[in-house]
Design a protein around this motif. Sequence first.
Motif, PDB file in Angstrom:
ATOM      1  N   GLY A  20      42.439  23.186  47.293  1.00 57.93           N
ATOM      2  CA  GLY A  20      41.235  23.956  47.596  1.00 57.93           C
ATOM      3  C   GLY A  20      41.548  25.398  47.931  1.00 57.93           C
ATOM      4  O   GLY A  20      40.838  26.324  47.503  1.00 57.93           O
ATOM      5  N   ALA A  21      42.632  25.622  48.681  1.00 55.57           N
ATOM      6  CA  ALA A  21      43.002  26.987  49.054  1.00 55.57           C
ATOM      7  C   ALA A  21      43.413  27.805  47.840  1.00 55.57           C
ATOM      8  O   ALA A  21      43.069  28.994  47.732  1.00 55.57           O
ATOM      9  CB  ALA A  21      44.132  26.962  50.077  1.00 55.57           C
ATOM     10  N   ASN A  22      44.134  27.188  46.909  1.00 58.48           N
ATOM     11  CA  ASN A  22      44.578  27.913  45.718  1.00 58.48           C
ATOM     12  C   ASN A  22      43.411  28.246  44.787  1.00 58.48           C
ATOM     13  O   ASN A  22      43.492  29.210  44.020  1.00 58.48           O
ATOM     14  CB  ASN A  22      45.635  27.100  44.969  1.00 58.48           C
ATOM     15  N   ILE A  23      42.362  27.453  44.831  1.00 58.61           N
ATOM     16  CA  ILE A  23      41.156  27.779  44.065  1.00 58.61           C
ATOM     17  C   ILE A  23      40.347  28.841  44.802  1.00 58.61           C
ATOM     18  O   ILE A  23      39.946  29.857  44.238  1.00 58.61           O
ATOM     19  CB  ILE A  23      40.294  26.524  43.829  1.00 58.61           C
ATOM     20  N   ALA A  24      40.112  28.610  46.096  1.00 58.53           N
ATOM     21  CA  ALA A  24      39.247  29.496  46.870  1.00 58.53           C
ATOM     22  C   ALA A  24      39.816  30.898  47.025  1.00 58.53           C
ATOM     23  O   ALA A  24      39.061  31.865  47.171  1.00 58.53           O
ATOM     24  CB  ALA A  24      39.000  28.887  48.250  1.00 58.53           C
ATOM     25  N   VAL A  25      41.148  31.032  46.973  1.00 57.57           N
ATOM     26  CA  VAL A  25      41.758  32.345  47.142  1.00 57.57           C
ATOM     27  C   VAL A  25      41.437  33.275  45.970  1.00 57.57           C
ATOM     28  O   VAL A  25      41.607  34.498  46.068  1.00 57.57           O
ATOM     29  CB  VAL A  25      43.290  32.206  47.307  1.00 57.57           C
ATOM     30  N   GLN A  26      40.931  32.713  44.874  1.00 58.42           N
ATOM     31  CA  GLN A  26      40.558  33.535  43.718  1.00 58.42           C
ATOM     32  C   GLN A  26      39.227  34.259  43.916  1.00 58.42           C
ATOM     33  O   GLN A  26      38.865  35.120  43.119  1.00 58.42           O
ATOM     34  CB  GLN A  26      40.447  32.645  42.464  1.00 58.42           C
ATOM     35  N   TYR A  27      38.504  33.919  44.996  1.00 58.97           N
ATOM     36  CA  TYR A  27      37.142  34.430  45.159  1.00 58.97           C
ATOM     37  C   TYR A  27      37.011  35.245  46.447  1.00 58.97           C
ATOM     38  O   TYR A  27      37.051  34.685  47.542  1.00 58.97           O
ATOM     39  CB  TYR A  27      36.141  33.271  45.178  1.00 58.97           C
ATOM     40  N   PRO A  28      36.844  36.572  46.331  1.00 57.90           N
ATOM     41  CA  PRO A  28      36.616  37.411  47.517  1.00 57.90           C
ATOM     42  C   PRO A  28      35.266  37.073  48.155  1.00 57.90           C
ATOM     43  O   PRO A  28      34.361  36.533  47.513  1.00 57.90           O
ATOM     44  CB  PRO A  28      36.605  38.836  46.942  1.00 57.90           C
ATOM     45  N   ILE A  29      35.154  37.419  49.434  1.00 55.89           N
ATOM     46  CA  ILE A  29      33.899  37.206  50.162  1.00 55.89           C
ATOM     47  C   ILE A  29      33.044  38.454  50.015  1.00 55.89           C
ATOM     48  O   ILE A  29      33.291  39.475  50.656  1.00 55.89           O
ATOM     49  CB  ILE A  29      34.180  36.904  51.645  1.00 55.89           C
ATOM     50  N   PHE A  30      32.038  38.379  49.180  1.00 57.63           N
ATOM     51  CA  PHE A  30      31.186  39.535  48.923  1.00 57.63           C
ATOM     52  C   PHE A  30      30.085  39.606  49.979  1.00 57.63           C
ATOM     53  O   PHE A  30      28.952  39.179  49.778  1.00 57.63           O
ATOM     54  CB  PHE A  30      30.595  39.460  47.516  1.00 57.63           C
ATOM     55  N   LEU A  38      33.814  42.846  53.366  1.00 50.89           N
ATOM     56  CA  LEU A  38      34.755  41.746  53.562  1.00 50.89           C
ATOM     57  C   LEU A  38      35.551  41.430  52.302  1.00 50.89           C
ATOM     58  O   LEU A  38      36.640  40.858  52.382  1.00 50.89           O
ATOM     59  CB  LEU A  38      34.007  40.497  54.026  1.00 50.89           C
ATOM     60  N   ALA A  39      35.030  41.797  51.145  1.00 49.60           N
ATOM     61  CA  ALA A  39      35.759  41.541  49.896  1.00 49.60           C
ATOM     62  C   ALA A  39      37.071  42.308  49.848  1.00 49.60           C
ATOM     63  O   ALA A  39      37.982  41.937  49.102  1.00 49.60           O
ATOM     64  CB  ALA A  39      34.889  41.903  48.693  1.00 49.60           C
ATOM     65  N   ASP A  40      37.181  43.360  50.657  1.00 48.19           N
ATOM     66  CA  ASP A  40      38.415  44.154  50.680  1.00 48.19           C
ATOM     67  C   ASP A  40      39.511  43.507  51.515  1.00 48.19           C
ATOM     68  O   ASP A  40      40.684  43.891  51.404  1.00 48.19           O
ATOM     69  CB  ASP A  40      38.131  45.555  51.238  1.00 48.19           C
TER      70      ASP A  40
END
Length: 231
Positions: A20-30, A38-40
Amino acid sequence: MTFIKTHWLAILAMSLIVLGANIAVQYPIFLTLGSLDLADILTYGAFVYPFAFLVTDLTNRIYGPATARKVVFVGFAAAVICSLALPPILFDLGLVPYEAGAARISRIALASGSAFLIAQLLDIFVFNRLRQDRWWRAPAASSISGSLVDTAVFFGIAFAPVFLFLGPNDDFALEAAPFFGLAAADAPRWVSWALGDLALKLSIAVFALVPYRIIIGRVLPAQNASVRAGA
């Protein structure tokens, strides 16, 4: 095989967290909070990965350090495999807008696997030095120390120019940007990513004391009762 049958829940939990972490790390928090984007500084992966320390601490407390280390090695294998395999799959599915080259993926996989293995083994070591102390000190100290090392190792290997020999740099990560998304001074963007990641890990380490206490409070008495019944 016996180990897997006996400790399948810990193995499954660790594998799912790493996946899950390896998938979720692909998506910044917009999401924008005032002038902070936060996306930065954060991706959704920062919310998932810290729970690996909870799994390690629970396994360590219930089954002992030898079993915890074996579960960590399973997680290490999952971290490397996911880091190598997931980015191309997610790009082919149109779920991420960029495609990383093989050399870049290999460097990220090395960073992910190294950080996971070193941090989790440190977590086990610190936990066992303090496990006879107050109930909260061992999981708190081990998770905090593990989080510090994990962030330093991963972001250092993955983005620091000094590790160029391991694979190409990420130009976007090396670009100067406002420090931590807010400060007037500039710093390489990956430094702010690392600080944002660490801040969230430390926050979750404190939050995770609640489920740790609840689970330990239920499992250990039942485990002790089972041992007494079999004696």
